[in-house]
Design a protein around this motif. Structure first.
Motif, PDB file in Angstrom:
ATOM      1  N   LEU A 174       0.772  -1.071   0.010  1.00  0.00           N
ATOM      2  CA  LEU A 174       0.231  -0.034  -0.276  1.00  0.00           C
ATOM      3  C   LEU A 174       0.728   1.249   0.040  1.00  0.00           C
ATOM      4  O   LEU A 174       1.403   1.685   1.057  1.00  0.00           O
ATOM      5  N   GLY A 175       0.990   1.906  -1.019  1.00  0.00           N
ATOM      6  CA  GLY A 175       1.739   3.214  -1.219  1.00  0.00           C
ATOM      7  C   GLY A 175       1.349   4.320  -0.508  1.00  0.00           C
ATOM      8  O   GLY A 175       2.495   5.115   0.053  1.00  0.00           O
ATOM      9  N   TRP A 176       0.304   4.456   0.129  1.00  0.00           N
ATOM     10  CA  TRP A 176      -0.079   5.352   0.971  1.00  0.00           C
ATOM     11  C   TRP A 176       0.279   5.214   2.659  1.00  0.00           C
ATOM     12  O   TRP A 176       0.269   6.285   3.343  1.00  0.00           O
ATOM     13  N   VAL A 177       0.695   3.996   2.868  1.00  0.00           N
ATOM     14  CA  VAL A 177       0.830   3.860   4.021  1.00  0.00           C
ATOM     15  C   VAL A 177       2.187   4.317   4.675  1.00  0.00           C
ATOM     16  O   VAL A 177       2.050   5.030   5.825  1.00  0.00           O
ATOM     17  N   PRO A 178       3.218   4.496   4.049  1.00  0.00           N
ATOM     18  CA  PRO A 178       4.320   5.234   4.578  1.00  0.00           C
ATOM     19  C   PRO A 178       4.188   6.591   4.854  1.00  0.00           C
ATOM     20  O   PRO A 178       4.626   7.347   5.648  1.00  0.00           O
ATOM     21  N   PHE A 179       3.555   7.336   3.920  1.00  0.00           N
ATOM     22  CA  PHE A 179       3.211   8.635   4.127  1.00  0.00           C
ATOM     23  C   PHE A 179       2.075   9.102   5.333  1.00  0.00           C
ATOM     24  O   PHE A 179       2.564   9.922   6.025  1.00  0.00           O
ATOM     25  N   VAL A 180       1.042   8.080   5.430  1.00  0.00           N
ATOM     26  CA  VAL A 180       0.279   8.307   6.589  1.00  0.00           C
ATOM     27  C   VAL A 180       1.088   8.066   7.791  1.00  0.00           C
ATOM     28  O   VAL A 180       0.688   8.633   9.020  1.00  0.00           O
ATOM     29  N   ALA A 181       1.949   6.832   8.006  1.00  0.00           N
ATOM     30  CA  ALA A 181       2.630   6.806   9.074  1.00  0.00           C
ATOM     31  C   ALA A 181       3.412   7.886   9.515  1.00  0.00           C
ATOM     32  O   ALA A 181       3.762   8.162  10.652  1.00  0.00           O
ATOM     33  N   SER A 182       4.201   8.201   8.472  1.00  0.00           N
ATOM     34  CA  SER A 182       5.142   9.513   8.715  1.00  0.00           C
ATOM     35  C   SER A 182       4.097  10.623   9.253  1.00  0.00           C
ATOM     36  O   SER A 182       5.016  11.322  10.126  1.00  0.00           O
ATOM     37  N   ALA A 183       3.194  10.938   8.609  1.00  0.00           N
ATOM     38  CA  ALA A 183       2.484  12.074   8.975  1.00  0.00           C
ATOM     39  C   ALA A 183       2.269  11.855  10.784  1.00  0.00           C
ATOM     40  O   ALA A 183       2.200  12.726  11.382  1.00  0.00           O
ATOM     41  N   VAL A 184       1.614  10.689  11.119  1.00  0.00           N
ATOM     42  CA  VAL A 184       1.379  10.463  12.464  1.00  0.00           C
ATOM     43  C   VAL A 184       2.490  10.821  13.245  1.00  0.00           C
ATOM     44  O   VAL A 184       2.495  11.469  14.224  1.00  0.00           O
ATOM     45  N   THR A 185       3.713  10.344  12.804  1.00  0.00           N
ATOM     46  CA  THR A 185       4.964  10.461  13.482  1.00  0.00           C
ATOM     47  C   THR A 185       5.312  11.804  13.613  1.00  0.00           C
ATOM     48  O   THR A 185       5.598  12.217  14.843  1.00  0.00           O
ATOM     49  N   PHE A 186       5.392  12.724  12.560  1.00  0.00           N
ATOM     50  CA  PHE A 186       5.756  14.119  12.749  1.00  0.00           C
ATOM     51  C   PHE A 186       4.854  14.852  13.563  1.00  0.00           C
ATOM     52  O   PHE A 186       5.079  15.818  14.300  1.00  0.00           O
ATOM     53  N   VAL A 187       3.455  14.548  13.470  1.00  0.00           N
ATOM     54  CA  VAL A 187       2.334  15.329  14.227  1.00  0.00           C
ATOM     55  C   VAL A 187       2.782  14.971  15.746  1.00  0.00           C
ATOM     56  O   VAL A 187       2.599  15.961  16.688  1.00  0.00           O
ATOM     57  N   SER A 188       3.125  13.915  16.016  1.00  0.00           N
ATOM     58  CA  SER A 188       3.456  13.644  17.463  1.00  0.00           C
ATOM     59  C   SER A 188       4.581  14.213  17.947  1.00  0.00           C
ATOM     60  O   SER A 188       4.674  14.716  19.120  1.00  0.00           O
ATOM     61  N   ILE A 189       5.547  14.326  17.089  1.00  0.00           N
ATOM     62  CA  ILE A 189       6.841  14.963  17.486  1.00  0.00           C
ATOM     63  C   ILE A 189       6.448  16.400  17.424  1.00  0.00           C
ATOM     64  O   ILE A 189       7.193  17.054  18.420  1.00  0.00           O
ATOM     65  N   PHE A 190       5.767  16.994  16.686  1.00  0.00           N
ATOM     66  CA  PHE A 190       5.520  18.435  16.914  1.00  0.00           C
ATOM     67  C   PHE A 190       4.620  18.725  18.165  1.00  0.00           C
ATOM     68  O   PHE A 190       4.960  19.675  19.055  1.00  0.00           O
ATOM     69  N   LEU A 191       3.668  17.796  18.641  1.00  0.00           N
ATOM     70  CA  LEU A 191       3.020  17.965  19.853  1.00  0.00           C
ATOM     71  C   LEU A 191       3.761  17.917  20.992  1.00  0.00           C
ATOM     72  O   LEU A 191       3.830  18.615  21.962  1.00  0.00           O
ATOM     73  N   ALA A 192       4.937  16.885  21.021  1.00  0.00           N
ATOM     74  CA  ALA A 192       6.075  17.030  22.083  1.00  0.00           C
ATOM     75  C   ALA A 192       6.739  18.158  22.131  1.00  0.00           C
ATOM     76  O   ALA A 192       7.124  18.731  23.011  1.00  0.00           O
ATOM     77  N   TYR A 193       7.109  18.738  20.849  1.00  0.00           N
ATOM     78  CA  TYR A 193       7.886  19.929  20.453  1.00  0.00           C
ATOM     79  C   TYR A 193       6.981  21.085  21.430  1.00  0.00           C
ATOM     80  O   TYR A 193       7.809  21.983  22.073  1.00  0.00           O
ATOM     81  N   ARG A 194       5.809  20.935  21.228  1.00  0.00           N
ATOM     82  CA  ARG A 194       5.323  22.328  21.772  1.00  0.00           C
ATOM     83  C   ARG A 194       4.957  22.209  23.301  1.00  0.00           C
ATOM     84  O   ARG A 194       5.151  23.218  24.114  1.00  0.00           O
ATOM     85  N   GLN A 195       5.350  20.903  23.922  1.00  0.00           N
ATOM     86  CA  GLN A 195       5.462  20.730  25.175  1.00  0.00           C
ATOM     87  C   GLN A 195       6.741  21.597  25.820  1.00  0.00           C
ATOM     88  O   GLN A 195       6.913  22.027  26.984  1.00  0.00           O
ATOM     89  N   THR A 196       7.661  21.180  24.861  1.00  0.00           N
ATOM     90  CA  THR A 196       9.072  21.722  25.273  1.00  0.00           C
ATOM     91  C   THR A 196       8.879  23.392  25.541  1.00  0.00           C
ATOM     92  O   THR A 196       9.932  23.809  26.399  1.00  0.00           O
ATOM     93  N   GLN A 197       8.160  23.821  24.803  1.00  0.00           N
ATOM     94  CA  GLN A 197       7.952  25.512  24.797  1.00  0.00           C
ATOM     95  C   GLN A 197       7.297  26.325  26.020  1.00  0.00           C
ATOM     96  O   GLN A 197       7.070  26.969  26.419  1.00  0.00           O
ATOM     97  N   ALA A 198       6.621  25.042  27.010  1.00  0.00           N
ATOM     98  CA  ALA A 198       5.862  25.375  28.175  1.00  0.00           C
ATOM     99  C   ALA A 198       6.783  25.908  29.149  1.00  0.00           C
ATOM    100  O   ALA A 198       7.893  25.643  29.256  1.00  0.00           O
ATOM    101  N   ALA A 199       5.826  26.603  30.253  1.00  0.00           N
ATOM    102  CA  ALA A 199       6.650  26.836  31.444  1.00  0.00           C
ATOM    103  C   ALA A 199       7.217  25.980  32.090  1.00  0.00           C
ATOM    104  O   ALA A 199       8.467  25.844  32.778  1.00  0.00           O
ATOM    105  N   ASP A 200       6.806  24.719  32.251  1.00  0.00           N
ATOM    106  CA  ASP A 200       7.186  23.560  32.959  1.00  0.00           C
ATOM    107  C   ASP A 200       6.827  22.345  31.966  1.00  0.00           C
ATOM    108  O   ASP A 200       5.924  21.692  32.185  1.00  0.00           O
TER     109      ASP A 200
END
Length: 650
Positions: free
Chosen positions: A502-528
């Motif tokens: 399934l050619g779309w699976v790598p792109f969907v999986a990558s999108a989920v991974t990058f969104v999760s990393i972005f959410l974690a990165y937003r946590q690093t900008q918090a006060a605590d």
């Protein structure tokens, strides 16, 4: 080569680690300086033998008659095939790197000879599982792995927590092993053999319902060894052992044994059994990922991650693709061993020369900003973490992509409800990316949070070289030239056909991974960030109950139901059993007092009366013996008079 030519490699592969174990064990502390390099040399020779005799496209079997009971012969069989070749290479290679790493990490320990002896015993046991040609032989070495893991986890036996963790691992594994043994005995009852070749030929003689029961019993062994729900509580606590042991046991050997078992017996799993296996694996995968986001111990995060990844492999087997499960086992062995060794390097770097009260060198809340002081460790950790998180161009991306693809292909044939499994796999992959980003930031970024007495420093070459090799092996091109297609040489080697991509699976999986990393990165900008400061403040004011929750919440889904039952059993014991015992005791006391009174008044009274009567009669008779003759005449006259009266009366 003919089958007879494989007697020599079988003897060497099993004999080398066992001989090294005996040598180091009998040599004692006199071999402490050379123990690590002796173990590494013996393991390197075993690796060379594994590669020289590798014929993955052919099956070679060796059999020995062990027992003869009537007309039934029980054989010990060993086999060399694709699975064997892959696992021998992985186990030997990771064990070799772990031992080289341990020569520096454990050099200060007084029991270093005993440590390497236990590793060799562990390696002997794991190789025995890999070479097993029957479930009986596998079970023998299965139990030896349990013993050697108990010895390694509890290596620091003078400390309470390692001993407790070793006992916990041993007991929970015995529960799974009991189910495993039950399945083996049932197969022997119905077929008369546990040899894999014989089982594949006579499997149709067992009814589907009974075959499902047998398959689930055998899966019980995997539940224990590979820390699946509900027997997964031992895995995080096994981190109490030395860090290189964690890399060995929880990356490429002990926990991999359960996945290897399921790959071996996949042909006898029914559809119903596979569905249950997939459900258990999914539950384990999610629990491990969620727990990894909550803990602060650098090794415990990786332990929960291992638990989650093992659940993912079990899901793949439940979906009918043991090949992709084995693929992820191999990639996971490299990047997870690299993560554990890198974590050991961090712990080594932030451990002060003198013990600091209240300071834990494994607590990520007391780290931060270590990337400058530990550049090599940082790069190795980052590469292996990227592979675990499933980022493109890393091996973990390929193996996860293969499992996700199999999940969607399976769901398409199973029905709409079947899409729950690949959807949850994607969700778990997102959680993995989140908690690995969290861990990297807490350890290597932000401000320095460790005490002034801690002076971080890079590890010696004997430690960072194995880490670097494992990091390099976590790149994608070792398994497939196409970074977005898992169908490389490895999956072809283990027999995975190109029945769908399934050619779309790598792109969907990558999108989920990058969104999760972005959410974690937003946590690093918090006060605590990630609530580290609040959690640290809470930990400093822990009550006894909070400590209990820390120690036992890892397996709350397994322990607390028993604790709930135990509470009522305790009340029953107090108000019923103890009350009955106390009533019997009080009754016995009163009865004893009555018996004592009767003894004094009647038994002793009768004895005393007899004594008094005899004494009084004796005194009266003694009074008659006065020595005066006139008294004797009077007595004689009275006697004659009484005799005459008696005669007259008669």
């Amino acid at each position: 080569m003919p089958d007879s030519a494989f007697h020599l490699p079988a003897y060497l592969l099993l004999g080398l680690p066992f001989s090294c174990f005996l040598l180091l064990w009998l040599g004692g502390k006199s071999l402490n300086k050379f123990a690590g390099w002796l173990g590494a040399i013996f393991t390197a020779v075993g690796l060379v033998v594994s590669l020289l005799y590798a014929e993955p496209d052919l099956l070679h079997t060796i059999r020995f008659t062990w027992l003869t009971i009537g007309e039934t012969q029980i054989e010990l069989s060993f086999r060399f095939d694709t699975l064997t070749c892959v696992m021998l290479a992985v186990v030997h290679f990771v064990a070799l790197l772990v031992q080289v790493y341990s020569t520096a990490y454990m050099h200060h320990d007084r029991g270093v000879g005993r440590y390497f002896a236990f590793i060799q015993l562990f390696l002997f046991s794991m190789i025995g599982i890999v070479l097993s040609g029957s479930l009986l032989v596998m079970y023998i070495f299965w139990e030896l792995v349990g013993l050697s893991s108990y010895l390694l986890i509890g290596f620091w036996y003078t400390k309470k927590r390692p001993v407790w963790a070793a006992q916990k691992a041993f007991v929970l594994n015995r529960i799974g092993d009991a189910a495993f043994l039950t399945g083996i005995l049932m197969l022997f009852y119905y077929i008369g053999s546990t040899d894999f070749e014989v089982l594949s030929l006579k499997l149709d003689t067992i009814s589907p319902g009974m075959l499902t029961v047998i398959g689930l019993c055998l899966f019980g062994g995997c539940v224990g060894k590979s820390a699946q729900f509900p027997l997964s509580g031992w895995l995080p606590d096994a981190m109490e052992g030395p860090t290189p042991v964690s890399a060995l046991i929880h990356a490429a050997t002990m926990v991999a044994a359960g996945i290897f078992l399921m790959a071996r017996i996949s042909f006898l799993l029914t559809i119903d059994a596979k569905l249950i296996v997939a459900v258990i694996g999914t539950i384990t995968m999610l629990i491990g990922a969620i727990k990894a986001m909550q803990v602060w111990d650098i090794k415990r995060v990786l332990a929960y991650s291992t638990m989650s990844q093992l659940g993912l492999m079990v899901v793949a087997i439940g979906l009918g693709s043991w090949q992709t499960a084995l693929f992820h086992l191999v990639t996971h062995a490299f990047f997870k061993a690299g993560l554990f060794l890198s974590a050991g390097s961090v712990i080594h770097a932030v451990t002060p020369g003198n013990e600091l009260h209240g300071y834990d060198p494994q607590d990520m809340r007391t780290m931060g900003g270590l990337r400058k002081a530990l550049p090599i460790t940082f790069i190795c950790f980052l590469v292996c973490a990227a592979a675990l998180a499933g980022l493109p161009f890393f091996s973990g991306f390929l193996s996860k992509d293969a499992i996700i693809t199999e999940g969607f292909l399976w769901a398409a044939s199973y029905g709409a409800i079947g899409y729950i499994f690949p959807a949850l796999i994607l969700f778990s992959a997102g959680l993995t990316a989140y908690y690995m980003t969290r861990q990297i930031w807490l350890v290597f970024f932000g401000e320095n949070r460790f005490p002034a007495a801690v002076h971080p420093h890079e590890s010696p070459v004997a430690m960072w070289l194995p880490m670097a090799l494992l990091a390099v092996l976590s790149l994608f091109f070792w398994f497939s030239w196409n970074p977005l297609n898992a169908m490389g040489w490895f999956l072809h080697l283990v027999g995975q056909g190109e029945h769908g991509h399934l050619g779309w699976v790598p792109f969907v999986a990558s999108a989920v991974t990058f969104v999760s990393i972005f959410l974690a990165y937003r946590q690093t900008q918090a006060a605590d960030p990630f609530g580290a400061n609040a959690a640290m403040a809470q930990s400093e004011s822990k009550t006894e109950r909070l400590i209990w929750l820390r120690d036992y919440s890892d397996e709350h889904y397994f322990i607390i139901p028993f604790a709930y039952i135990t509470r009522y059993l305790k009340l029953f014991e107090k108000h019923v059993v103890d009350a009955l015992v106390n009533a019997v005791a009080r009754g016995s006391l009163v009865f004893g007092h009555l018996i004592a009174w009767f003894d004094r008044m009647f038994v002793d009274g009768l004895v005393n009366l007899t004594v008094f009567s005899v004494r009084y009669a004796g005194q009266a008779a003694r009074g008659l013996q006065s020595g005066r003759i006139q008294s004797y005449y009077i007595v004689m006259a009275m006697g004659v008079f009484l005799l005459i009266l008696w005669l007259v009366a008669v």
